[in-house]
Design an enzyme around this catalytic site. Structure first.
Site, PDB file in Angstrom:
ATOM      1  N   LYS A 134      41.237 -18.303  10.230  1.00  0.00           N
ATOM      2  CA  LYS A 134      40.463 -18.812  11.376  1.00  0.00           C
ATOM      3  C   LYS A 134      39.692 -17.681  12.043  1.00  0.00           C
ATOM      4  O   LYS A 134      40.250 -16.654  12.408  1.00  0.00           O
ATOM      5  CB  LYS A 134      41.385 -19.468  12.404  1.00  0.00           C
ATOM      6  CG  LYS A 134      40.607 -20.063  13.587  1.00  0.00           C
ATOM      7  CD  LYS A 134      41.498 -20.909  14.486  1.00  0.00           C
ATOM      8  CE  LYS A 134      42.069 -20.156  15.643  1.00  0.00           C
ATOM      9  NZ  LYS A 134      41.098 -19.794  16.696  1.00  0.00           N
ATOM     10  N   ASP A 194      27.873 -30.199  23.324  1.00  0.00           N
ATOM     11  CA  ASP A 194      26.498 -30.249  23.823  1.00  0.00           C
ATOM     12  C   ASP A 194      25.969 -31.654  23.549  1.00  0.00           C
ATOM     13  O   ASP A 194      26.734 -32.525  23.111  1.00  0.00           O
ATOM     14  CB  ASP A 194      25.655 -29.162  23.124  1.00  0.00           C
ATOM     15  CG  ASP A 194      24.510 -28.651  24.002  1.00  0.00           C
ATOM     16  OD1 ASP A 194      23.817 -29.500  24.624  1.00  0.00           O
ATOM     17  OD2 ASP A 194      24.305 -27.430  24.066  1.00  0.00           O
TER      18      ASP A 194
HETATM   19  O1  C5P Z   1      47.411 -15.180  19.188  1.00  0.00           O
HETATM   20  P1  C5P Z   1      47.745 -16.643  19.199  1.00  0.00           P
HETATM   21  O2  C5P Z   1      48.731 -17.041  18.133  1.00  0.00           O
HETATM   22  O3  C5P Z   1      48.120 -17.143  20.570  1.00  0.00           O
HETATM   23  O4  C5P Z   1      46.358 -17.317  18.783  1.00  0.00           O
HETATM   24  C1  C5P Z   1      46.173 -18.700  18.772  1.00  0.00           C
HETATM   25  C2  C5P Z   1      44.781 -19.008  18.316  1.00  0.00           C
HETATM   26  O5  C5P Z   1      44.571 -20.397  18.469  1.00  0.00           O
HETATM   27  C3  C5P Z   1      43.684 -18.316  19.102  1.00  0.00           C
HETATM   28  O6  C5P Z   1      42.625 -18.047  18.181  1.00  0.00           O
HETATM   29  C4  C5P Z   1      43.257 -19.344  20.113  1.00  0.00           C
HETATM   30  O7  C5P Z   1      41.896 -19.240  20.468  1.00  0.00           O
HETATM   31  C5  C5P Z   1      43.490 -20.629  19.350  1.00  0.00           C
HETATM   32  N1  C5P Z   1      43.715 -21.814  20.177  1.00  0.00           N
HETATM   33  C6  C5P Z   1      44.760 -21.927  21.102  1.00  0.00           C
HETATM   34  N2  C5P Z   1      44.901 -23.060  21.836  1.00  0.00           N
HETATM   35  C7  C5P Z   1      44.059 -24.081  21.692  1.00  0.00           C
HETATM   36  C8  C5P Z   1      43.027 -23.988  20.745  1.00  0.00           C
HETATM   37  C9  C5P Z   1      42.886 -22.832  20.000  1.00  0.00           C
HETATM   38  O8  C5P Z   1      45.548 -21.011  21.244  1.00  0.00           O
HETATM   39  N3  C5P Z   1      44.232 -25.186  22.393  1.00  0.00           N
END
Ligand code: C5P
Length: 229
Positions: free
Chosen positions: A32, A62
Site C-alpha cells: 500500500k 470530489d
Molecule cells: O502504521 P499503521 O499500521 O497504523 O498504518 C495503517 C495504515 O492504514 C496507514 O497507511 C493509514 O493511513 C491507513 N489507514 C488507517 N485507518 C483508516 C484508513 C487507512 O490507519 N481508516
C-alpha cells in the site's frame, strides 16, 4: 480464504519505499502506497515498486466528473486497489466504477472509506451527522456497495458487524492492526492480525509494526504466519 497481508509503506522517500518493498514482498500479498508517497513521487514513483500489486490509498472525494478523471489518470499505473470516500455519494462512486471499467479485467478494486477512524462520535456529530459512527458506517457501506464499490476499508471493530450485514462478497480491508506486544502508536482501537482475520477481514493493513521493526522482513513474515495459523 486466508486473510492476506497488505504492507503500508508510508514515506515520501522512494529509496526507502523500494528498500522496504524488497524486504517485505516475499511475505505480503499487496503493497500500500498512500497520498504522501503519491504526491511526492507521482506515477513514476509508484512504478518503482514492482515486487507486488499496489494498493493506491488516495481516498478520492470530489464531484463525479473529477473523480472519474482521477480514476482514469491512475489506471496506467495498474493499481490492484484504489480508495474513495463513500461520503462523496452514489453518483461519485458510480462514476468511479464506470471509469475503472475501461481497464477491463485489470481494473482496480474500488474500496470505499466510510467514517474515518480518526472521527469519534462527537467529531462526527459536529460534521452534521445525527446518528452514531456505527450507524453512519452501515449507511455509507450500503450506499457504496449499491453504487458499485467492490469493498470497504473499515476498522477492526466494525469488520464483524459489516461482514454479517453484507455477506461474504464485498472485500473488507482492515487497518489499525497490531501484532501482539507491539506499540499502538496513534491508532486508538487496535486488533491483532488473528483477531481481525477471525472477525472476517479479507486483508489486514499493517504499517509501522513492519516499517519500524529492526527487521521489516521478519516482522512481515511473523504477521503472515499468524494469519495463516
Ligand atoms: O502504521 P499503521 O499500521 O497504523 O498504518 C495503517 C495504515 O492504514 C496507514 O497507511 C493509514 O493511513 C491507513 N489507514 C488507517 N485507518 C483508516 C484508513 C487507512 O490507519 N481508516
Amino acid at each position: 480464504m486466508t486473510t492476506g497481508l497488505i504492507a503500508a509503506l508510508d514515506t515520501t522517500n522512494p529509496e526507502q519505499a523500494m528498500a522496504w518493498a524488497r524486504e517485505v514482498a516475499p511475505h505480503c500479498g499487496i503493497i500500500k502506497l498512500g497520498l504522501e508517497f503519491f504526491l511526492a513521487n507521482g506515477a513514476a514513483g509508484v512504478g518503482l515498486i514492482d515486487q507486488r500489486p499496489v494498493f493506491l490509498d488516495l481516498k478520492l472525494h470530489d464531484i463525479p466528473n473529477t473523480v472519474a478523471g482521477a480514476v482514469r489518470a491512475v489506471l496506467p499505473i495498474r493499481p490492484a486497489m484504489l480508495t474513495l470516500h463513500a461520503a462523496g455519494g452514489a453518483a461519485m462512486i458510480r462514476a468511479a466504477r464506470d471509469a475503472a471499467e475501461a481497464a477491463g479485467e485489470a481494473r482496480p478494486l474500488l474500496l470505499a472509506v466510510t467514517v474515518l477512524t480518526s472521527l469519534d462520535a462527537e467529531a462526527l456529530h459536529a460534521t452534521g451527522v445525527a446518528g452514531g459512527p456505527r450507524q453512519q458506517v452501515m449507511r455509507l457501506a450500503r450506499l457504496a456497495l449499491d453504487a458499485g464499490a467492490d469493498g470497504l476499508v473499515c476498522s477492526a471493530h466494525e469488520v464483524a458487524m459489516l461482514r454479517s450485514a453484507i455477506g461474504p462478497g464485498p472485500v473488507l480491508v482492515v487497518p489499525g492492526i497490531r501484532p501482539p506486544g507491539t506499540d499502538a502508536g496513534d491508532q486508538a482501537r487496535v486488533m491483532t492480525p488473528a483477531e481481525a482475520a477471525a472477525a472476517g477481514a479479507d486483508w489486514v493493513v499493517v504499517g509501522r509494526p513492519i516499517t519500524t521493526a529492526a527487521s521489516p522482513a521478519m516482522a512481515a513474515e511473523a504477521i503472515s504466519a499468524e494469519l495463516a495459523a
